[in-house]
Every structure is written in structure tokens, then in C-alpha cells.
Design an enzyme around this catalytic site. Structure first.
Site, mmCIF file in Angstrom:
data_model
loop_
_atom_site.group_PDB
_atom_site.id
_atom_site.type_symbol
_atom_site.label_atom_id
_atom_site.label_comp_id
_atom_site.label_asym_id
_atom_site.label_seq_id
_atom_site.Cartn_x
_atom_site.Cartn_y
_atom_site.Cartn_z
ATOM 1 N N ALA A 84 -18.140 10.265 17.473
ATOM 2 C CA ALA A 84 -19.045 10.440 16.605
ATOM 3 C C ALA A 84 -20.329 9.803 17.410
ATOM 4 C CB ALA A 84 -19.131 9.642 15.402
ATOM 5 N N ASP A 85 -21.451 10.640 17.229
ATOM 6 C CA ASP A 85 -22.960 10.110 17.858
ATOM 7 C C ASP A 85 -23.710 9.521 16.659
ATOM 8 O OD1 ASP A 85 -23.701 11.223 20.709
ATOM 9 O OD2 ASP A 85 -22.032 12.356 19.967
ATOM 10 N N ARG A 86 -23.435 9.668 15.518
ATOM 11 C CA ARG A 86 -23.887 9.361 14.304
ATOM 12 C C ARG A 86 -23.233 9.210 13.013
ATOM 13 N NH1 ARG A 86 -29.959 7.916 13.114
ATOM 14 N NH2 ARG A 86 -30.189 8.791 15.241
ATOM 15 N N ALA A 102 -22.294 13.179 12.584
ATOM 16 C CA ALA A 102 -22.893 14.117 13.763
ATOM 17 C C ALA A 102 -21.835 14.020 15.058
ATOM 18 C CB ALA A 102 -24.249 13.939 14.230
#
Length: 424
Positions: A280-282, A290
Site C-alpha cells: 500500500a502507498d496510502r 491506494a
């Protein structure tokens, strides 16, 4: 592929001489080249060009680049040193290099918080440097420790899940992009869970009635991080895997899940996909996540198989119902620093869009018949001048996520209302 342990070290920071180098991931898997990062501007370019990638690694490189730059400030005379205001402006600039990845913004905002005890007009001094240095070192060390905890917690979740399902025999895991040592300080997040699981649940040493048989990394177009980087790490670890294209996922899962007529992809590769594990990036407050473009697609496919017990398969003579595996857990793995409680839903996440040429061309070294590496070439694969949409990330709705694994021993799962509670 012969290699050494340093090949998988994406970030090299010399704590004594204050020097930062990163592994140029654009050259992998054919060349292992480290490039120096001597300033915040260098870090911005490396992050923007994706020479370093992976949300945790980006944050660490960003923080270390600030240490290097501030260290360089101290070598100048007082009259030439920059001020706190100048440094804050540089931090704001660096954040824009990868807007979707919350880890970078979190780290740099933490540094900005440290600077608040000083006046904007104060020049950079030793005290400021030491605080930033201590923060960056702690960020790196904590990330490495947390990645190992993520691996352990993910392993426990997998064992508990398969035990509850009364599953027996071999199983497979699918993943996308690269979430291993090359994307973090070490071990990895989603790939860290895979590492930990394979170490504990190999067929010959598993204490359970099931074992991890195979990994299926997705190619991950258009930047091919799965093909270039994840296969590189799996090959190094000698974890059995088969690379697939992103558009093969449904067909592969269906093929491996057909209990009545299993068609092995290769010998001993007939174990069903039981888990899709992604990074995950966010992750926002409600659990929307995201991650690399294509992740949403994987969650949708898993949801389809989980909610459709039968698939109609047409033969020459008649139509038959084929029983399929209907219990694929979709797991997000990330440190808690990736959780953004200031953003309520995925609709509010800013999605970075990449240049069109990344989709319309392929870049790589020329290989001769012996496999020797030649010069780097760019090859066109699409009609020139066409319209291109190239988002770097997509958002997976929390409804399609089964669990979120962090360094916290408590794995986040949804309540009876189908909601995550990620409040720290």
C-alpha cells in the site's frame, strides 16, 4: 542468477561519513548499480524517475537526503548557510516528487515539526542537524523491525485462516508490483509476509497440514516492477514462483481451482491461490487503499471467485458446472505509517499520473543469444501520437479487502457492518 546479499540492499547510508547511495532499480535485474544522493534535489529526481520506489523506501531516502543536505550546510560559513525557512521550502518541494505515497509526506512533515522550535530566520546549526539525523536513523531502524513484525503477523493470519477453513495440502499466493527488500529498508511488507510464510510453511518443514507451494507475481505493467524486481528477489531467495501477465489472473486462478479437472501450469504447480497479498502507498481512515495500478483489479477478481461457487465451462458436447475455490483472502500489508487518518475515503486520494511514453515504449538492455547484456534501448510498442491514460496507482475499496496487516499484532479485519476501525 548469482548474487550477493548487498544486491538486495536498496538503500545504503554511511552513518559515519554521512553518505547516501541507492540501488538504481531502473537497471535491475541485469545490472547492480548504486548512485549517490548528495542533495534533496538528487532525491527528488531519483524518486520522480522511480530509481527508488516503494512507499517506505521513498520516505527513508527522502529523510536521509535531508540529513545529507543539512550536513553539507554545516560545512559552509555562517553567512552562506541556509535558513529554517529555506529548508522548509525544500521539504515541501520534495513531498511533490511522489504525492500519492503518504510515507514520504509523513516523514518530511515530521521533520518540519522538529523545526518548529526554531525561527524561520535561524540558520542551520548542529542542533538542528542532530535532531534530523536521529529521526532519519530511527525511521530506517523502525521500518526494518516493523517489516519483520509484518511478516510474522501475516504468517499467523495465514495459518489461522487456513486452519479455520480446514484446508489441507499445497496452496499458492499471488502478489503485484514489488514490496520486498527493494521497496523498504529490508525484508518487505507483502513480500515480507511471503518470505516469512515460505520459511515456516515449506512442504518439508511445515508443522501444519498445509504448505506454501508457489508464488505468482504479476508482471505489473507498465513499469514491470513485478517482472523486474519481485522475480529478482524471489529468485535470490529460491522461493518457487511463476511470472504471469496482469491479464492472466482470472484464468490462472480458475485453472488452479478446478478440483475436477486441474490442469497444471508446470509440474507440481497445481496448488490453488488462497491469498492475494499486496502492499500500500496510502490507506485512508475507512480502509480504502491506494496501491500500484492493477491492485483494484486483483481485489475485484478475488471478490468474483469468492461469490461465485460455480463457473460455466462450455465443452464441445455440453455445458458443465465446475466447482471453484471460493475462499481467496485479499490482504493489504503495510506499516502503520502508511495509514492516513486525515483522509476519510479513497475518493480524496490524489492519484499520480505518469508520462505517456512509459506505456507506449519499453526500455531495457539488448541481450545477445548468450544472454549477455548490451546497451540500453527504448523500443516503441504503440501507435505514435495516440492518447494515453497512465495512472500510477488505483484505489481498492475497503469492501474488497479482507484484512490489513501491520506491525501491530492485531490484524485489522472488518466488523459486523463491514467497516475497518483503523483509529490508532
Amino acid at each position: 542468477m548469482s548474487t550477493t546479499t548487498r544486491t538486495l540492499q536498496a538503500i545504503k547510508f554511511d552513518r559515519n561519513n554521512i553518505k547516501l547511495e541507492i540501488l538504481d532499480q531502473l537497471l535491475l535485474p541485469y545490472s547492480t548499480t548504486y548512485i549517490p544522493i548528495t542533495s534533496i534535489e538528487d532525491a527528488f529526481k531519483a524518486i520522480k524517475l522511480m530509481q527508488v520506489r516503494g512507499a517506505p523506501a521513498i520516505a527513508i531516502v527522502g529523510a536521509f537526503s535531508v540529513v545529507v543536505e543539512v550536513s553539507n550546510y554545516l560545512k559552509q560559513s555562517d553567512s552562506n548557510r541556509k535558513t529554517i525557512e529555506n529548508l522548509n521550502d525544500s521539504l515541501d518541494y520534495l513531498i511533490t516528487s511522489r504525492p500519492t505515497a503518504v510515507n514520504l509526506a509523513n516523514a518530511l512533515n515530521d521533520i518540519k515539526q522538529l523545526l518548529q522550535e526554531f525561527n524561520d530566520t535561524d540558520i542551520i546549526n548542529e542542533k538542528i542537524y542532530q535532531q534530523i539525523y536521529d529521526y532519519a536513523i530511527a525511521l530506517y531502524d523502525e521500518d526494518l523491525a516493523n517489516n519483520k513484525k509484518i511478516g510474522e503477523n501475516g504468517l499467523k493470519y495465514i495459518i489461522n485462516t487456513l486452519t479455520e477453513q480446514n484446508f489441507k495440502g499445497p496452496f499458492s499466493i499471488m502478489t503485484i508490483c514489488n514490496t520486498g527488500s527493494l521497496a523498504t529498508s529490508g525484508h518487505g511488507t507483502a513480500l515480507g509476509i511471503i518470505r516469512s510464510t515460505y520459511q515456516a510453511l515449506q512442504k518439508n518443514n511445515s508443522k501444519e497440514e498445509f504448505w506454501l507451494d508457489h508464488i505468482y507475481p504479476c508482471e505489473t505493467r507498465p513499469y514491470n516492477q513485478g517482472a523486474k524486481l519481485t522475480t529478482y528477489e524471489l529468485d535470490y531467495e529460491q522461493i518457487p514462483f511463476t511470472l504471469i501477465c496482469d491479464n492472466m489472473v482470472s484464468s490462472l486462478i480458475n485453472t488452479l481451482s478446478d478440483d475436477d479437472n486441474k490442469k497444471p501450469i508446470k509440474t507440481n504447480q497445481i496448488s490453488p491461490v488462497k491469498f492475494i497479498i499486496v502492499g500500500a502507498d496510502r490507506i485512508v481512515e475507512n480502509g480504502d487503499t491506494a496501491n500500484k495500478i492493477g491492485t483494484f483489479q486483483l481485489s475485484t477478481i478475488a471478490n468474483f471467485f469468492n461469490n461465485n461457487k460455480f463457473i460455466q465451462q462450455q465443452s464441445k458436447s455440453n455445458t458443465t458446472k465446475t466447482t471453484i475455490n471460493k475462499e481467496i483472502k485479499f490482504i493489504v500489508a503495510a506499516p502503520k505509517t502508511t495509514i492516513d487518518l486525515n483522509t476519510k475515503t479513497g475518493d480524496d486520494i490524489v492519484i499520480e499520473e505518469r508520462p505517456a511514453n512509459e506505456l507506449t515504449t519499453l526500455v531495457g538492455p539488448l541481450l545477445n543469444e548468450a544472454g549477455d547484456v548490451g546497451e540500453k534501448l527504448t523500443v516503441g510498442i504503440a501507435t505514435p501520437g495516440i492518447s494515453v491514460w497512465n495512472p500510477a496507482f488505483d484505489v481498492t475499496p475497503h469492501e474488497l479487502i479482507d484484512s490489513i496487516v501491520t506491525e501491530d499484532p492485531h490484524v485489522f479485519t472488518k466488523d459486523e457492518n463491514g467497516e475497518f476501525n483503523l483509529i490508532k
